[in-house]
Enzyme design. Structure first.
Site, PDB file in Angstrom:
ATOM      1  CD  GLN A 196      -2.803  -0.982   2.500  1.00  0.00           C
ATOM      2  OE1 GLN A 196      -2.721  -1.746   3.445  1.00  0.00           O
ATOM      3  NE2 GLN A 196      -3.667   0.025   2.476  1.00  0.00           N
ATOM      4  CG  HIS A 197       0.345   3.271   2.511  1.00  0.00           C
ATOM      5  ND1 HIS A 197      -0.980   3.566   2.668  1.00  0.00           N
ATOM      6  CD2 HIS A 197       0.655   2.342   3.465  1.00  0.00           C
ATOM      7  CE1 HIS A 197      -1.467   2.834   3.675  1.00  0.00           C
ATOM      8  NE2 HIS A 197      -0.488   2.087   4.163  1.00  0.00           N
ATOM      9  CG  ASP A 207      -0.026  -5.476   1.239  1.00  0.00           C
ATOM     10  OD1 ASP A 207      -0.703  -4.628   1.849  1.00  0.00           O
ATOM     11  OD2 ASP A 207       1.210  -5.566   1.368  1.00  0.00           O
TER      12      ASP A 207
HETATM   13  O1  LIG Z   1       1.892   0.016   4.850  1.00  0.00           O
HETATM   14  C1  LIG Z   1       1.318  -1.056   5.008  1.00  0.00           C
HETATM   15  C2  LIG Z   1      -0.056  -1.125   5.540  1.00  0.00           C
HETATM   16  O2  LIG Z   1      -0.567   0.111   5.919  1.00  0.00           O
HETATM   17  C3  LIG Z   1       2.063  -2.312   4.671  1.00  0.00           C
HETATM   18  O3  LIG Z   1       1.377  -3.457   5.107  1.00  0.00           O
HETATM   19  C4  LIG Z   1       2.331  -2.368   3.193  1.00  0.00           C
HETATM   20  O4  LIG Z   1       1.111  -2.640   2.525  1.00  0.00           O
HETATM   21  C5  LIG Z   1       3.434  -3.358   2.826  1.00  0.00           C
HETATM   22  O5  LIG Z   1       3.136  -4.684   3.080  1.00  0.00           O
HETATM   23  P1  LIG Z   1       4.156  -5.905   2.975  1.00  0.00           P
HETATM   24  O6  LIG Z   1       4.841  -5.806   1.668  1.00  0.00           O
HETATM   25  O7  LIG Z   1       5.040  -5.857   4.155  1.00  0.00           O
HETATM   26  O8  LIG Z   1       3.262  -7.136   3.023  1.00  0.00           O
END
Ligand SMILES: O=C(CO)[C@@H](O)[C@H](O)COP(=O)(O)O
Ligand SMILES: Nc1ncnc2c1ncn2[C@@H]1O[C@H](COP(=O)(O)OP(=O)(O)O)[C@@H](O)[C@H]1O
Length: 491
Positions: A74-75, A252
């Site tokens: 995300q983000h 995700d």
């Molecule tokens: O920033 C967040 C949720 O807010 C993280 O969960 C990212 O979405 C990355 O996820 P992974 O790659 O560690 O699964």
């Protein structure tokens, strides 16, 4: 016997790209493939595209796949110019350079006001703060930015068009992590986007859970003006005649919730690069402390979530320090007593997001002659990482968004492959933990979304749930208490 209809789910995560191909009707796993992503918190989106092509090829290609959905980290801030070219490498969710921008934005509007407006209080992870950083530090790049989108939006668009920025799409779950889209109203807060970026770039159209992002027609790559269309189709293993439907995709964590079929009251603890603790609920959460992010999910509901920057990589760091394999770290940790005879790790090796301490570093407390052994150190690394997640579980529980919960607590992600993590988690989280059979639950959720698109049903497909193993132990409140003391001293 008729040939099964196949769907593909993608998890373009921080460390790698994973593709799963499943039978759309039964959910049976047919093929998988993975490919690594580059290290670092600033990555050119082209690297995600390359990894997607490699992972699709490793999964035997997409030639027989009817629908595909992309879930991703995300983000991350992906800036595009008017021609659809990437303006600069994307800043990822775990890049903390926008910490100052985040505190500026909180000071300008107020934490409670942010939480009420968009369900989140700005921290360095969120896209809005990265845009403010760009405006402050790279004004030429900011001026060139005609559209801003997220990793899953960009990959989906790259497949369906790749040129016209007005065709960009996203979904509710990922839009809710930007800081300028309201899960409560389902609308962009263009005023907050402008407040953050001092400009109003184009943002992707937000699709509902079963809406189609597009179709990759046989001629799609050429129509999109992508260089060497034939080779792009070939890299994805698509024949010249295959159309491919693209689902909305998701962030995700929302995809993992969909893949696991979580119900209100359930909690998921995911140990990937990020550590996340999340649940689904029917009303939009708004935590003015910013500890719990009030995201949207991938089914039309909401996804309150706590995220730490320090999870599986804390174990990786422990392994590197001791010069041992993952299996050996686990064996060492399990050979030391609970609490590691007073050795406590505060695991903020990457700074931290929850609590919001972007400049923090890790600390070891309580070193003595007796606990200066590899086994004690391994135990402290596992316990410290889990204590950070237990804080997240407390925050989620404290917000009162779990209907009669926590109920079932699932443990997933790469870190859940560690035997020590599975065995020690119940004592630190203070409840029994269900560990589903190791699998790519984010990619599975994306595949379920693709199957949902094909079925057009009111509910996601009900595929057989994964086998789970139950882990139980007595809670260790004294260990949590010592961690809290060390943590608060460190802060
Ligand atoms: O920033 C967040 C949720 O807010 C993280 O969960 C990212 O979405 C990355 O996820 P992974 O790659 O560690 O699964
Ligand atoms: N058996 C294991 N023990 C401990 N950590 C593991 C094990 N297997 C994988 N990991 C760790 O899991 C992480 C990858 O997990 P994953 O959920 O795929 O992360 P992400 O989604 O953030 O890319 C890596 O840091 C890797 O070292």
């Amino acid at each position: 016997m008729s040939t099964p209809r196949l769907v593909a789910g993608v998890d373009s995560s921080t460390q790698s790209c994973k593709v799963v191909i499943r039978d759309a009707d039964t959910g049976a796993l047919v093929r998988t493939g993975t490919a690594p992503h580059p290290d670092g918190t600033e990555v050119h989106p082209a690297a995600w595209w390359d990894a997607l092509c490699q992972a699709a090829a490793a999964a035997g290609g997409l030639g027989d796949v009817a629908a595909l959905s992309i879930a991703a980290q995300q983000h991350g801030m992906v800036c595009l110019d008017g021609d659809g070219s990437v303006v600069r490498p994307a800043l990822l969710w775990n890049d903390t350079r926008s910490a100052r921008a985040a505190s500026d934005l909180v000071a300008e509007l107020g934490a409670k006001e942010w939480a009420e407006a968009v369900g989140t209080v700005p921290v360095a992870s969120f896209t809005a703060t990265k845009l403010r950083w760009l405006a402050d530090h790279e004004p030429a790049h900011a001026d060139r930015t005609a559209a801003v989108c997220l990793p899953h939006d960009w990959l989906t668009w790259r497949l369906t068009d790749g040129r016209d920025i007005s065709t960009l799409t996203t979904d509710r779950s990922d839009a809710s992590g930007t800081g300028y889209w309201s899960p409560a109203t389902g609308q962009y807060r263009t005023d907050l986007l402008e407040q953050a970026f001092r400009r109003t770039p184009l943002v992707p159209r937000v699709l509902g859970p079963t809406e189609r992002a597009g179709v990759l027609e046989p001629t799609g790559f050429a129509a999109a003006g992508l260089l060497n269309a034939g080779s792009a189709r070939a890299r994805l293993g698509l024949a010249e005649t295959d159309p491919l439907m693209l689902a909305a995709g998701a962030g995700d964590n929302a995809a993992a919730a969909l893949g696991l079929g979580v119900r209100p009251g359930d909690v998921v603890v995911s140990i990937g690069t990020s550590g996340t603790v999340f649940a689904v609920c029917d009303t939009p959460p708004a935590d003015p402390t910013g500890t719990v992010a009030g995201f949207a999910d991938a089914t039309g509901r909401f996804l309150p979530l706590v995220c730490t920057l320090n999870a599986a990589r804390v174990l990786d760091a422990g392994r590197a320090l001791l010069g041992v394999s993952a299996g050996e770290l686990s064996r060492l940790a399990l050979s030391a007593p609970a609490g590691a005879d007073g050795l406590t790790l505060i695991p903020y090796l990457e700074g931290e997001r929850t609590p919001n301490r972007p400049d923090a570093s890790g600390e070891l407390h309580g070193l003595r002659l007796a606990n200066s052994t590899p086994a004690h150190l391994a135990r402290a690394y596992v316990e410290g990482m889990l204590c950070g997640l237990a804080d997240g579980l407390d925050a989620l529980t404290g917000l009162g968004v779990l209907s009669d919960g926590p109920g079932r607590v699932f443990l997933i992600g790469g870190g859940a492959r560690s035997e020590a993590v599975r065995a020690i988690a119940p004592a630190i989280l203070g409840r029994p933990v269900l560990v589903p059979a190791p699998a790519e639950y984010v990619a599975n959720g994306a595949a379920a979304q693709a199957a949902w698109l094909l079925s057009g049903g009111a509910e996601p497909p009900r595929w057989e749930a994964a086998d789970t193993e139950l882990f139980e132990d007595q809670p260790l409140p004294w260990l949590r208490e010592r961690y809290r003391e060390c943590r608060d001293r460190a802060l």
